[in-house]
Design a protein around this motif. Structure first.
Motif, short mmCIF file in Angstrom:
data_model
loop_
_atom_site.label_atom_id
_atom_site.label_comp_id
_atom_site.label_asym_id
_atom_site.label_seq_id
_atom_site.Cartn_x
_atom_site.Cartn_y
_atom_site.Cartn_z
N UNK A 100 0.83 -1.20 0.00
CA UNK A 100 0.00 0.00 0.00
C UNK A 100 0.86 1.25 0.00
N UNK A 101 0.28 2.35 -0.47
CA UNK A 101 0.89 3.66 -0.31
C UNK A 101 -0.15 4.59 0.29
N UNK A 102 0.31 5.68 0.85
CA UNK A 102 -0.58 6.69 1.43
C UNK A 102 -0.21 8.06 0.86
N UNK A 103 -0.93 8.48 -0.17
CA UNK A 103 -0.61 9.77 -0.79
C UNK A 103 -0.94 10.96 0.10
N UNK A 104 -1.94 10.79 1.01
CA UNK A 104 -2.38 11.94 1.80
C UNK A 104 -3.00 11.48 3.10
N UNK A 105 -3.22 12.46 3.98
CA UNK A 105 -3.84 12.18 5.26
C UNK A 105 -4.63 13.39 5.72
N UNK A 106 -5.70 13.14 6.45
CA UNK A 106 -6.43 14.22 7.12
C UNK A 106 -5.71 14.48 8.45
N UNK A 107 -4.59 15.14 8.33
CA UNK A 107 -3.68 15.32 9.47
C UNK A 107 -3.40 16.77 9.79
N UNK A 108 -4.11 17.70 9.14
CA UNK A 108 -3.79 19.12 9.29
C UNK A 108 -5.01 19.96 9.65
N UNK A 109 -5.68 19.66 10.77
CA UNK A 109 -6.72 20.57 11.24
C UNK A 109 -6.10 21.91 11.60
N UNK A 131 0.31 15.10 0.40
CA UNK A 131 -0.73 16.06 0.73
C UNK A 131 -1.11 15.90 2.19
N UNK A 132 -1.24 17.03 2.90
CA UNK A 132 -1.78 17.03 4.24
C UNK A 132 -3.06 17.87 4.20
N UNK A 133 -4.14 17.30 4.70
CA UNK A 133 -5.47 17.85 4.47
C UNK A 133 -6.09 18.37 5.75
N UNK A 134 -6.68 19.55 5.66
CA UNK A 134 -7.56 20.07 6.69
C UNK A 134 -8.97 19.61 6.33
N UNK A 135 -9.58 18.80 7.20
CA UNK A 135 -10.86 18.17 6.88
C UNK A 135 -12.05 19.09 7.11
N UNK A 136 -11.91 20.09 7.96
CA UNK A 136 -13.01 21.01 8.23
C UNK A 136 -12.49 22.16 9.05
N UNK A 137 -13.28 23.23 9.12
CA UNK A 137 -12.92 24.40 9.89
C UNK A 137 -13.78 24.51 11.14
N UNK A 138 -13.28 25.17 12.18
CA UNK A 138 -14.14 25.50 13.32
C UNK A 138 -15.32 26.35 12.85
N UNK A 167 1.97 19.36 -0.37
CA UNK A 167 0.99 20.44 -0.50
C UNK A 167 -0.03 20.37 0.64
N UNK A 168 -0.58 21.52 0.95
CA UNK A 168 -1.66 21.62 1.93
C UNK A 168 -2.99 21.58 1.17
N UNK A 169 -3.96 20.85 1.70
CA UNK A 169 -5.25 20.74 1.04
C UNK A 169 -6.41 20.95 1.99
N UNK A 170 -7.60 21.05 1.41
CA UNK A 170 -8.83 21.22 2.18
C UNK A 170 -9.90 20.30 1.62
N UNK A 171 -10.65 19.69 2.51
CA UNK A 171 -11.74 18.78 2.18
C UNK A 171 -13.07 19.46 2.52
N UNK A 172 -13.96 19.52 1.56
CA UNK A 172 -15.23 20.22 1.78
C UNK A 172 -16.29 19.35 2.44
N UNK A 173 -17.16 20.01 3.19
CA UNK A 173 -18.43 19.44 3.63
C UNK A 173 -19.54 20.31 3.04
N UNK A 174 -20.78 19.91 3.26
CA UNK A 174 -21.89 20.65 2.67
C UNK A 174 -21.98 22.07 3.19
N UNK A 175 -21.62 22.30 4.47
CA UNK A 175 -21.74 23.65 5.01
C UNK A 175 -20.69 24.60 4.45
N UNK A 176 -19.66 24.09 3.81
CA UNK A 176 -18.71 24.96 3.11
C UNK A 176 -19.30 25.50 1.82
N UNK A 177 -20.48 24.99 1.43
CA UNK A 177 -21.16 25.46 0.23
C UNK A 177 -22.31 26.39 0.54
N UNK A 178 -22.53 26.69 1.82
CA UNK A 178 -23.59 27.60 2.21
C UNK A 178 -23.31 29.00 1.69
#
Length: 290
Positions: A100-109, A131-138, A167-178
């Motif tokens: 296996x490989x791991x290209x990214x992680x949700x490790x950057x809140x 890639x290190x991903x911020x999964x959501x914002x406060x 690279x730094x990344x961001x993962x969207x949820x539905x409330x990020x589309x409000x």
């Protein structure tokens, strides 16, 4: 514990297929030519990944056994949502033992970006992640000004991460589309973040749940999405295994080059049987032609 709380806690504590990457335009990032695979029509996903949040309970019991099962299903890539007490070196060893490989992680809140980002980058580099991903914002920061401030923080963090090829990344949820006036939080990030040091992860389910069209976002922001979360939606709007619902994955994946997609991570936030869920999703996506 809901998904946001889980990811914040895991990140704060330390923790697909490649169809090609298109250029973004002036000032765009340079695609990794070694990762581009050319397919004859019809196309299929040659490498499918899974977001390990789906099997978090199994990971809590045994990281080693869980990753072995994931590999046995046929997955080649995994995206972490916590390391469950294992060191980066241990994680890399388990991955290598299972092909296996791991290209990214949700490790950057945001707390990790603000307080321990150098450690996040060191962990990612040791595991081999890009890639290190911020999964959501406060929620308190989910305002127009808040998203703009976060975009600036992503850009600064991305400049530091770039020294390690990350690279730094961001993962969207539905409330990020409000709606935020005439725009949305996700659009602010896509507009304000520097594509040379940041990249976005599109969660297809949550984008649609937020009333938006994934294809329209690919048209509007070409080359900006390094990966997608592949979770499906039933006619009722509930989350189901990939391929068991109504979302047009074939049409979306056909635009992979335009989107910049390199990785496709199966996910289900709350499956009745996590291993059965990721097995069914893998089978469905393996059979998908587009």
């Amino acid at each position: 514990m809901n998904r946001r709380d889980f990811l914040r806690r895991a990140g704060g504590a330390g923790g697909a297929a490649v169809l090609g990457v298109s250029s973004f335009g002036a000032g765009a990032f340079v695609p990794d030519e070694s990762r581009i695979t050319i397919h004859n029509s019809p196309e299929q996903l040659s490498r499918i990944g899974v977001q390990l949040y789906t099997v978090r309970n199994q990971m809590r019991d045994s990281v080693e056994k869980t990753l072995e099962q994931v590999a046995r299903i046929g997955y080649k890539e995994v995206e972490f949502a916590g390391y469950f007490g294992r060191t980066p070196q241990q994680i890399r060893g388990i991955l290598e033992a299972n092909g296996l490989t791991s290209p990214s992680a949700h490790s950057a809140p945001m707390p990790a970006i603000r307080q321990r980002f150098s450690e996040v980058i060191d962990e990612a580099a040791a595991i081999g992640q890009k890639y290190v991903i911020c999964a959501s914002l406060p929620r308190s920061e989910m305002t127009a000004d808040g998203y703009k401030k976060v975009a600036d923080e992503f850009n600064r963090a991305g400049q530091l991460a770039a020294k390690n090829g990350i690279k730094v990344g961001f993962h969207n949820h539905s409330d990020d589309l409000a709606p935020l006036g005439s725009t949305t939080g996700f659009d602010i990030l896509l507009t304000e973040c520097d594509p040379r040091v940041t990249s976005m992860q599109m969660d297809i389910f949550w984008l649609v749940k937020g009333g938006k069209d994934p294809l329209a976002y690919i048209d509007r922001y070409p080359g900006r999405f390094y990966s997608v979360h592949v979770k499906d939606m039933a006619a009722s709007g509930t989350m189901v295994d990939a391929g068991a619902g109504t979302l047009p994955f074939g049409k979306i994946f056909a635009q992979s080059k335009k989107a910049g997609l390199q990785h496709y991570f199966v996910e289900h936030d709350d499956p009745a049987d996590a291993m059965a869920s990721i097995a069914a999703s893998f089978k469905n996506l393996t059979a998908l032609k587009f």
